[in-house]
Design a protein around this motif. Structure first.
Motif, mmCIF file in Angstrom:
data_model
loop_
_atom_site.group_PDB
_atom_site.id
_atom_site.type_symbol
_atom_site.label_atom_id
_atom_site.label_comp_id
_atom_site.label_asym_id
_atom_site.label_seq_id
_atom_site.Cartn_x
_atom_site.Cartn_y
_atom_site.Cartn_z
ATOM 1 N N LEU A 47 73.559 -26.705 -33.570
ATOM 2 C CA LEU A 47 73.222 -25.543 -34.379
ATOM 3 C C LEU A 47 71.739 -25.514 -34.748
ATOM 4 C CD1 LEU A 47 76.327 -25.355 -36.764
ATOM 5 C CD2 LEU A 47 75.850 -24.025 -34.684
ATOM 6 N N GLY A 48 71.143 -26.708 -34.928
ATOM 7 C CA GLY A 48 69.714 -26.745 -35.218
ATOM 8 C C GLY A 48 68.887 -26.197 -34.070
ATOM 9 N N GLY A 49 69.282 -26.549 -32.855
ATOM 10 C CA GLY A 49 68.588 -25.996 -31.693
ATOM 11 C C GLY A 49 68.766 -24.495 -31.583
ATOM 12 N N TRP A 50 69.975 -24.042 -31.863
ATOM 13 C CA TRP A 50 70.244 -22.592 -31.818
ATOM 14 C C TRP A 50 69.378 -21.857 -32.849
ATOM 15 C CZ3 TRP A 50 72.094 -19.193 -35.502
ATOM 16 C CH2 TRP A 50 72.525 -17.952 -35.051
ATOM 17 N N ALA A 51 69.292 -22.419 -34.060
ATOM 18 C CA ALA A 51 68.504 -21.781 -35.111
ATOM 19 C C ALA A 51 67.009 -21.816 -34.792
ATOM 20 C CB ALA A 51 68.771 -22.479 -36.449
ATOM 21 N N ALA A 52 66.539 -22.901 -34.195
ATOM 22 C CA ALA A 52 65.113 -23.037 -33.901
ATOM 23 C C ALA A 52 64.648 -22.016 -32.874
ATOM 24 C CB ALA A 52 64.820 -24.450 -33.405
ATOM 25 N N ASP A 53 65.550 -21.555 -32.019
ATOM 26 C CA ASP A 53 65.188 -20.539 -31.031
ATOM 27 C C ASP A 53 65.178 -19.136 -31.625
ATOM 28 O OD1 ASP A 53 64.845 -22.340 -28.991
ATOM 29 O OD2 ASP A 53 66.876 -22.124 -28.188
ATOM 30 N N ARG A 54 65.680 -18.977 -32.832
ATOM 31 C CA ARG A 54 65.803 -17.646 -33.421
ATOM 32 C C ARG A 54 64.999 -17.482 -34.710
ATOM 33 N NH1 ARG A 54 69.788 -18.996 -30.399
ATOM 34 N NH2 ARG A 54 71.036 -17.454 -29.243
ATOM 35 N N ALA A 106 75.418 -33.191 -40.493
ATOM 36 C CA ALA A 106 75.099 -32.043 -39.643
ATOM 37 C C ALA A 106 73.760 -31.420 -40.036
ATOM 38 C CB ALA A 106 76.221 -31.002 -39.736
ATOM 39 N N VAL A 107 73.551 -31.203 -41.318
ATOM 40 C CA VAL A 107 72.310 -30.557 -41.765
ATOM 41 C C VAL A 107 71.101 -31.444 -41.459
ATOM 42 C CG1 VAL A 107 71.022 -29.784 -43.784
ATOM 43 C CG2 VAL A 107 73.427 -29.139 -43.505
ATOM 44 N N LEU A 108 71.204 -32.730 -41.732
ATOM 45 C CA LEU A 108 70.075 -33.626 -41.478
ATOM 46 C C LEU A 108 69.820 -33.781 -39.981
ATOM 47 C CD1 LEU A 108 70.784 -36.339 -44.188
ATOM 48 C CD2 LEU A 108 68.965 -34.629 -44.203
ATOM 49 N N SER A 109 70.871 -33.753 -39.164
ATOM 50 C CA SER A 109 70.689 -33.866 -37.717
ATOM 51 C C SER A 109 70.087 -32.602 -37.119
ATOM 52 C CB SER A 109 72.026 -34.176 -37.040
ATOM 53 O OG SER A 109 72.545 -35.409 -37.491
ATOM 54 N N ALA A 110 70.237 -31.475 -37.817
ATOM 55 C CA ALA A 110 69.639 -30.232 -37.334
ATOM 56 C C ALA A 110 68.115 -30.269 -37.377
ATOM 57 C CB ALA A 110 70.163 -29.056 -38.163
ATOM 58 N N VAL A 111 67.563 -31.219 -38.150
ATOM 59 C CA VAL A 111 66.100 -31.328 -38.240
ATOM 60 C C VAL A 111 65.501 -31.689 -36.887
ATOM 61 C CG1 VAL A 111 64.226 -32.681 -39.270
ATOM 62 C CG2 VAL A 111 66.126 -31.893 -40.697
#
Length: 483
Positions: A47-54, A106-111
């Motif tokens: 999800l972090g990768g998905w958010a970083a692209d948007r 999950a939130v920390l791994s999204a970094v």
């Protein structure tokens, strides 16, 4: 990436400590925690990768750190609130882990994917950037693992450590938020309310531990049915019992079987030399001094903080000849002199299972070395139908000792339930008639298994060795501990 990876691994290790008071300290517990944290890492990086692209990565790093820190802090009250009254440890491990630790992981791994996106300025350097940041993240995970295992658990209570780590992440997140993006009062206020509410909830939910040792959440309670009775709890298990006014009172059936085995081999009141593998509340050393004055007890106890708690809350009379050595019995037994002991008692446990490295042929051989001719090794196990552990341990004893006896509940031998089992080994024939009389007197529901009946019970069970001793796996299914 270094910091968040370190924190995720620290939380993973501390998570096992937080949930153990409610679901026990077992392979099942740590498997559930590790699996849940890995799931959080997988979900978070995706999800972090998905958010970083948007979204501009500069707007994500700070909030992710702040929210991750807040979620870490609220994991403590979540565990305490949901853990109370839990009975089914198998399902409860996953429930507690998912609710308390998956969101923070999950939130920390999204970094990680967000930082990678932030650092990528030239496609020609993609490999260098990804490799460098992945190496930093892995290094952080290594540092976090070592820091948790070797420093943090011993330095402070687990809950305080989690709160401190969460607060540190929030501070780091605020600083990052200011540096990379505009810090907005609205989101910050929401985060502050969540954190303060979580910490406040943690303050009103009772901590079940009187002492957090390196290995256990420990407490000593008064027996409501016996004013002078004291019960030592380790995580979810009633581990030991001491009557502070009458040390000859043995509450648990297996301890009475320990005494019965001793009386059958040594019927007189003469003092003995006894080695105790596992100390607990020091029930047997107290009993031996009361019934065989002058007995010398040497106790090998791995948990020094537990020993301190017991000696502080349940002090041993000065007349008890007791030497307590702190460390792993597998190592400490090397310093016990050959042929120096009349009896060795094995009563060490990690959760429901005896530590696997204290069940193997190699360790049992060490025990035979320290026993005098005619000495006995009496070991306490917990097992369930179909008694795979008992059968294998009896086979292991038989591989080393010339004479082996198993004492087990008739119901368990007939294929029902979970209970304590006592295995006895010696180089000399055991007085079975005396043992059966002693067992019948103190535990009429138990049966002495020896000779051909024992051979039939063992069947094709394997010998446990340092190379093969799946004790935890055999006991992985949850069953209430017998006492």
């Amino acid at each position: 990436m270094f910091t968040t990876s370190a924190v995720v691994l620290i939380l993973e290790i501390l998570a096992g400590r937080l949930v153990a008071p409610y679901v026990g300290n077992s392979l099942e517990t740590y498997s559930g925690v590790i699996g849940t944290v890995l799931a959080g890492i997988a979900v978070g990086t995706w999800l972090g990768g998905w958010a970083a692209d948007r979204t501009d990565p500069r707007r994500l790093v700070g909030p992710l750190l702040v929210v991750g820190g807040a979620l870490a802090m609220v994991s403590v009250p979540i565990v305490r609130a949901l853990g109370e009254g839990s009975n089914d440890a198998g399902d409860q491990v996953l429930l507690l882990s998912v609710c308390a630790f998956l969101p923070a992981a999950a939130v920390l791994s999204a970094v990680a994917p967000v930082v990678i996106k932030l650092q990528l300025h030239d496609l020609a350097a993609t490999g260098t950037v990804v490799g460098r940041l992945s190496a930093l993240g892995t290094t952080g995970a290594i540092v976090g693992t070592l820091l948790a295992g070797f420093v943090l658990i011993e330095a402070a209570p687990t809950s305080a450590t989690v709160y401190a780590i969460g607060a540190g992440l929030i501070v780091l997140g605020v600083v990052t938020w200011v540096l990379l993006d505009r810090f907005r009062l609205g989101p910050a206020t929401v985060v502050a309310v969540v954190v303060l509410g979580g910490v406040g909830l943690g303050a009103v939910v009772d901590d079940p531990c009187q002492a957090e040792t390196t290995y256990h959440c420990a407490r000593i309670d008064t027996d409501p049915d016996r004013d002078s009775g004291r019960v030592l709890w380790l995580d979810t298990l009633r581990h030991s019992y001491v009557d502070v006014d009458d040390p000859t009172h043995l509450e648990f059936a297996y301890i009475e079987l320990f005494a019965a085995a001793l009386d059958a081999r040594h019927p007189g009141p003469e003092p003995l030399d006894v080695l105790h593998v596992g100390g607990g509340a020091l029930t047997m050393p107290r009993y031996l001094e009361a019934t065989r004055a002058g007995t010398r007890s040497e106790v090998l106890e791995i948990d020094g903080q537990l020993a301190d708690l017991v000696l502080d809350r349940l002090p041993v009379d000065e007349g008890v000849d007791l030497e307590l050595r702190v460390g792993d019995a597998r190592l400490l037994i090397d310093d016990v002199a050959d042929g120096s002991q009349d009896v060795v008692y094995g009563d060490a446990f990690g959760g429901l299972a005896a530590p696997w490295h204290l069940t193997t042929r190699e360790f049992v051989t060490d025990v035979t070395r320290v026993l005098r001719p005619g000495g006995i090794y009496v070991a306490n196990l917990i097992d369930r139908s179909p008694m795979r552990f008992t059968r294998a341990e009896a086979r292991t004893f038989a591989d080393v000792f010339g004479h082996v006896v198993v004492i087990a509940p008739t119901t368990l031998l007939e294929g029902d339930g979970t209970a304590n089992v006592v295995v006895i080994g010696s180089d000399a024939p055991f007085p079975l008639d005396e043992l059966r009389r002693a067992v019948t007197a103190v535990a009429p529901g138990y049966r002495v298994v020896a000779g051909g009946e024992l051979v039939e019970l063992i069947g094709d069970a394997p010998v446990l060795t340092d190379d093969f001793a799946p004790v935890d796996q055999w006991l992985a299914q949850n069953h209430p501990a017998a006492s």
